[in-house]
Design an enzyme around this catalytic site. Structure first.
Site, PDB file in Angstrom:
ATOM      1  CG  ASP A 138      -2.088   0.976   1.055  1.00 50.99           C
ATOM      2  OD1 ASP A 138      -2.394   1.362  -0.094  1.00 50.99           O
ATOM      3  OD2 ASP A 138      -2.679   1.362   2.079  1.00 50.99           O
ATOM      4  CG  PHE A 140       1.329   7.977   2.497  1.00 48.67           C
ATOM      5  CD1 PHE A 140       0.118   7.946   3.179  1.00 48.67           C
ATOM      6  CD2 PHE A 140       2.315   8.870   2.936  1.00 48.67           C
ATOM      7  CE1 PHE A 140      -0.096   8.785   4.267  1.00 48.67           C
ATOM      8  CE2 PHE A 140       2.096   9.699   4.016  1.00 48.67           C
ATOM      9  CZ  PHE A 140       0.880   9.655   4.680  1.00 48.67           C
ATOM     10  CG  HIS A 145      -4.219  10.510   3.121  1.00 46.32           C
ATOM     11  ND1 HIS A 145      -5.246  10.470   4.037  1.00 46.32           N
ATOM     12  CD2 HIS A 145      -3.376   9.484   3.453  1.00 46.32           C
ATOM     13  CE1 HIS A 145      -5.051   9.459   4.879  1.00 46.32           C
ATOM     14  NE2 HIS A 145      -3.928   8.852   4.550  1.00 46.32           N
ATOM     15  CD  GLU A 210      -6.036   4.814   5.111  1.00 41.70           C
ATOM     16  OE1 GLU A 210      -5.435   4.000   4.373  1.00 41.70           O
ATOM     17  OE2 GLU A 210      -5.467   5.554   5.932  1.00 41.70           O
ATOM     18  CD  GLU A 212      -5.550   2.912   0.184  1.00 37.00           C
ATOM     19  OE1 GLU A 212      -4.804   2.311  -0.633  1.00 37.00           O
ATOM     20  OE2 GLU A 212      -5.291   3.059   1.390  1.00 37.00           O
ATOM     21  CG  ASP A 244      -5.525   0.413   4.161  1.00 34.91           C
ATOM     22  OD1 ASP A 244      -5.535  -0.650   4.796  1.00 34.91           O
ATOM     23  OD2 ASP A 244      -4.620   1.271   4.286  1.00 34.91           O
ATOM     24  NE  ARG A 248      -7.256   6.520  10.198  1.00 35.27           N
ATOM     25  CZ  ARG A 248      -6.638   6.267   9.055  1.00 35.27           C
ATOM     26  NH1 ARG A 248      -5.404   5.795   9.051  1.00 35.27           N
ATOM     27  NH2 ARG A 248      -7.249   6.468   7.908  1.00 35.27           N
ATOM     28  CD  GLN A 251      -2.433   4.185  10.972  1.00 32.60           C
ATOM     29  OE1 GLN A 251      -3.661   4.236  10.936  1.00 32.60           O
ATOM     30  NE2 GLN A 251      -1.679   4.731  10.027  1.00 32.60           N
ATOM     31  CE1 TYR A 255       2.570   7.081  14.949  1.00 29.98           C
ATOM     32  CE2 TYR A 255       4.039   7.289  13.055  1.00 29.98           C
ATOM     33  CZ  TYR A 255       3.419   7.845  14.152  1.00 29.98           C
ATOM     34  OH  TYR A 255       3.626   9.158  14.444  1.00 29.98           O
ATOM     35  CE  LYS A 264      -3.098   2.068   7.569  1.00 33.80           C
ATOM     36  NZ  LYS A 264      -3.963   2.946   6.776  1.00 33.80           N
ATOM     37  CB  THR A 268      -7.323  -4.834   2.727  1.00 33.44           C
ATOM     38  OG1 THR A 268      -6.342  -4.578   3.733  1.00 33.44           O
ATOM     39  CG2 THR A 268      -7.247  -3.762   1.646  1.00 33.44           C
ATOM     40  CD  GLU A 384      -7.480  12.762   4.765  1.00 25.71           C
ATOM     41  OE1 GLU A 384      -7.227  13.607   3.908  1.00 25.71           O
ATOM     42  OE2 GLU A 384      -7.615  11.548   4.507  1.00 25.71           O
TER      43      GLU A 384
HETATM   44 CA    CA Z   1      -3.896   3.044   3.074  1.00 25.26          CA
END
Ligand code: CA
Length: 439
Positions: A138, A140, A145, A210, A212, A244, A248, A251, A255, A264, A268, A384
């Site tokens: 994946d 970015f 974003h 997410e 995508e 995805d 949060r 993560q 991370y 994550k 998916t 966001e």
């Molecule tokens: Ca992602």
């Protein structure tokens, strides 16, 4: 870019003898012909198909009729498989030849009874992830974003210095990629709540989506042999929609320093349909231009000026709560964005991914990263949209959300749109959140 030209399959006036394909509202007109793997509900054997209107065309059945005998035997053999991988290993010229042959079968003004017998209504079948995914990466690739998450997660105004020099990515988890409609279990994990210094273990409280798009890899490069950017698109069979799912809070605690992991890897979701790069040919467009002063990519990632390395895709994400679904209310669309907002193209992702000699294999999945646009209304995650849980998003008439609750369904939709062209779609990419298992 490789020159895969337009042909009769892109004629916007072309019609199919499958009447539902000619409905202007259908995402699956004869110009699309996306690939999937299906079985009639209650049966055991999976088969490959393409979508046409509200039907699918069973490719194994069709190959047995003799209607595809102009194709090579090696190519026809791949249609008897139950996953796309053998077809993905064929050269791009074969993908184009197959598309043209299927178009000829479905556009014949007088349908051949043998082709009619290979149709199955979509209402009586189920789908699965149509390829074995050996590796899932994946990226970015939306700077919008990246910039907003830098602000929300780290309190800084700018992306990291590497961002404008290479497509940042991480190795994801292939085994938990599921097809649209699969329930998504809220994950348990470690996170720190406000006012505490120590982590606790339990159901995520900040579960996010997410929006995508993802590329499905075709062919393979030997280990140690990078894919030059000029032929990187020959390594992409098609695109799908991808959610995805992201916890949060999990993560946020895990991370550093190695990136996303359990926040994550629990699920998916991808759309059931792979829309081929051939079908998307009329919808190519330049990516959003880079801000003045941004560095020119190094030669191995450099595309020609004016390259049409993006896609004209209108993308939306909607949420339907359990209450809304019971009341038969449609999902509330919470974001509308466009694929051309990406800073890096899939060709650049493939070239970068293999630039160290890493081998990409047929069936690998490459996510774009959250496709957020510049406007607040074009942000493609709840992180966001809710400013990390500090701002409510109205759903239906009475409910609101910061992050996802149990029973919420997230619905991604995508449509390729260009002036004078018949729009084509991906089918929906959906998932309902179900409660976490007892921790
Ligand atoms: Ca992602």
């Amino acid at each position: 870019m490789s020159a895969r030209g337009l042909d009769e399959t892109h004629d916007p006036a072309a019609k199919s003898w499958v009447a539902s394909a000619n409905d202007p509202a259908s995402q699956f007109p004869i110009q699309n012909l996306p690939f999937g793997s299906f079985r009639p509900k209650g049966e055991t054997g999976w088969r490959l198909c393409v979508a046409i209107g509200d039907q699918v065309l069973d490719l194994r059945a069709l190959a047995g009729t003799g209607l595809l005998d102009d194709l090579s035997g090696d190519l026809r053999t791949t249609l008897a498989a139950d996953l796309l991988n053998p077809l993905l290993m064929r050269p791009p010229a074969d993908w184009t030849a197959l598309r043209r042959a299927l178009f000829a079968v479905l556009s014949d003004p007088t349908p051949d009874p043998r082709a009619v017998s290979a149709l199955v209504p979509q209402s009586v079948i189920e789908f699965r992830v149509p390829m074995h995914i050996g590796g899932y990466t994946d990226f970015f690739a939306s700077i919008h974003h990246a910039r907003r998450t830098a602000k929300l997660m780290r309190g800084v105004d700018e992306v990291a210095t590497n961002y404008r020099h290479l497509p940042v990515g991480y190795n994801g988890r292939a085994s938990s990629v599921v097809v649209s409609g699969t329930p998504v279990l809220r994950p348990n994990g470690q996170f720190v709540v406000a006012g505490s210094l120590l982590p606790q273990f339990g159901p995520s409280r900040r579960l996010d989506f997410e929006l995508e798009i993802a590329a499905i890899v075709g062919g393979s490069n030997a280990l140690g042999r990078p894919v030059p950017i000029a032929c990187a698109e020959d390594r992409i069979f098609g695109l799908c929609l991808m959610n995805d799912w992201s916890a949060r809070d999990i993560q946020g605690f895990e991370y550093q320093p190695l990136g996303p992991f359990l926040g994550k890897s629990f699920a998916t979701t991808i759309s059931p349909w792979i829309v081929t790069l051939d079908a998307l040919k009329p919808f190519r467009t330049p990516l959003e231009s880079h801000p003045k002063g941004d560095p020119v990519p190094l030669p191995h990632l450099r595309e020609p000026d004016g390259a049409k390395s993006g896609f004209a895709l209108d993308l939306t994400a909607g949420i339907a709560t359990a209450v809304m679904r019971v009341a038969r209310k449609p999902p509330t669309v919470v974001t509308r964005t466009q694929a051309r907002y990406l800073y890096w193209s899939f060709a650049q992702m493939v070239a970068h991914h293999t630039s160290n000699g890493c081998n990409l294999l047929a069936g690998d999945l490459i996510g774009s990263g959250t496709v957020s646009g510049p406007a607040e209304t074009e942000a493609a995650s709840l992180l966001e949209l809710s400013a990390n849980g500090t701002r409510g998003i109205s759903l239906g008439d009475v409910e609101s959300r910061t992050y996802l609750e149990d029973g919420d369904e997230v619905v991604l939709d995508g449509l390729a749109v260009a002036a004078g062209r018949r729009s084509i779609g991906f089918g929906l990419c959906t998932g309902v959140i179900v409660p976490a298992p007892s921790a």
